[in-house]
Write an enzyme that holds these catalytic residues in place. Structure first.
Site, PDB file in Angstrom:
ATOM      1  CG  LEU A 141      -1.861  -1.242   1.362  1.00  0.00           C
ATOM      2  CD1 LEU A 141      -2.700  -1.197   2.734  1.00  0.00           C
ATOM      3  CD2 LEU A 141      -2.572  -1.400  -0.058  1.00  0.00           C
ATOM      4  CD  GLU A 191      -0.314   9.694   0.852  1.00  0.00           C
ATOM      5  OE1 GLU A 191      -1.048  10.039   1.304  1.00  0.00           O
ATOM      6  OE2 GLU A 191       0.833   9.231   1.739  1.00  0.00           O
ATOM      7  CG  HIS A 240      -3.179   1.405  -2.169  1.00  0.00           C
ATOM      8  ND1 HIS A 240      -1.848   1.133  -2.396  1.00  0.00           N
ATOM      9  CD2 HIS A 240      -3.809   0.418  -3.062  1.00  0.00           C
ATOM     10  CE1 HIS A 240      -1.517   0.311  -3.577  1.00  0.00           C
ATOM     11  NE2 HIS A 240      -2.780  -0.164  -4.014  1.00  0.00           N
ATOM     12  N   GLY A 283      -8.820   2.958  -8.269  1.00  0.00           N
ATOM     13  CA  GLY A 283      -8.189   3.909  -8.901  1.00  0.00           C
ATOM     14  C   GLY A 283      -8.336   4.458 -10.195  1.00  0.00           C
ATOM     15  CB  SER A 326       2.604   2.036  -9.797  1.00  0.00           C
ATOM     16  OG  SER A 326       2.698   0.375  -9.969  1.00  0.00           O
ATOM     17  NE  ARG A 360       3.399  -5.114 -11.596  1.00  0.00           N
ATOM     18  CZ  ARG A 360       2.060  -5.566 -11.739  1.00  0.00           C
ATOM     19  NH1 ARG A 360       1.170  -4.426 -11.814  1.00  0.00           N
ATOM     20  NH2 ARG A 360       1.699  -6.768 -11.742  1.00  0.00           N
TER      21      ARG A 360
END
Ligand code: PAF
Length: 273
Positions: free
Chosen positions: A30, A32, A34, A144, A182, A184
């Site tokens: 998680l 910012e 989220h 999102g 992200s 990722r």
């Protein structure tokens, strides 16, 4: 109220409130972005449930399922800080029966743009999201805008299958230099991160134009200069993900996907003509 962690569907059932419920589905790691979904959810219902589940069904062969970041303890801290009521963190065995046969098909819309690069991905996303809706039974669910095609397909599933849930899309959260948040991003080296900024630069360059053809041209030129391995750059209808014609008026999504080192990133902006 203390955060309840439900590790299986029985725990979830006990924790679920009889009042209104907002669900934020996540795969953990998680950030910012989220947090902003959780804040939206907090404003929409009496109980906020965050699911944390790295869904094997939405990863293709050779994708990053095994190395996808799993940061459960930190995720729980984030949820507690955001006033989340319940974290639902099932195991794959609890979510999927070993003799599972039936899933959701994302149809033709699931096979274009991102779906053309990741065959079966959206079937896996919609299957787990439908299961989460059935288990949590939320009044509202927050997703999102960063995953714009996912958001469009979830809206489509809700409409096509008459699901009794309201879908809310929340704006993409960016770093000060423009990089979209992200999970990722944590794979990126310092050099990769610098290169990755070309994605948001290209989208901004496109969004500064006023006609579809010039939007595509400006974004393409910016990407060409970057050396990124681009999977696609498209200007599409936000509801169908079909390419918009040069004569288009209304709101479109300028969406891009590219590989930076070993990391694949996606981003998009809304453009109005
Ligand atoms: O956007 C994500 O994190 C995932 O695709 C989702 C919606 C949680 C389904 O696994």
């Amino acid at each position: 109220m203390e955060l309840i962690v439900a590790h299986d569907r029985a725990d979830l059932e006990k924790a679920r409130s009889s009042g209104s419920v907002a669900l934020v589905p996540t795969m953990g790691a998680l950030h910012e972005g989220h947090r902003s979904l959780m804040r939206q959810a907090r404003a929409l219902a009496e109980q906020v449930v965050v699911s944390v589940f790295v869904n094997p069904l939405q990863f293709g062969p050779g994708e990053d399922f095994s190395r996808y970041p799993r940061t459960f303890d930190t995720d729980l801290d984030v949820c507690a800080e955001e006033g989340v009521d319940v974290v639902f963190a099932p195991s794959a065995d609890d979510m999927y029966r070993p003799d599972r046969q039936v899933g959701v098909s994302a149809g033709e819309m699931g096979a274009i743009v991102e779906g053309a690069v990741r065959p079966g991905h959206f079937d896996g996303v919609l299957t787990v999201v439908l299961k989460l809706f059935n288990l949590v039974r939320p009044d509202v669910a927050v997703f999102g805008q960063k995953d714009a095609q996912q958001l469009a397909l979830i809206r489509r599933m809700v409409a096509d299958l008459d699901l009794p849930v309201e879908i809310v899309g929340a704006p993409t959260v960016r770093e000060p230099d423009g990089l979209a948040l992200s999970s990722r991003n944590r794979y990126l080296t310092t050099d990769d991160r610098r290169t990755a900024l070309a994605l948001s630069r290209a989208l901004l360059a496109g969004a500064a134009e006023s006609a579809p053809a010039s939007v595509r041209a400006a974004a393409t030129a910016e990407l060409a200069a970057s050396g990124l391995a681009v999977d696609y750059l498209v200007l599409v209808d936000p509801a169908t993900f079909a390419e918009v014609p040069d004569s288009f008026s209304g709101q479109a999504v300028l969406a891009v996907a590219a590989r930076v080192g070993t990391t694949r990133l996606i981003d998009n902006v809304l453009v109005t003509f």
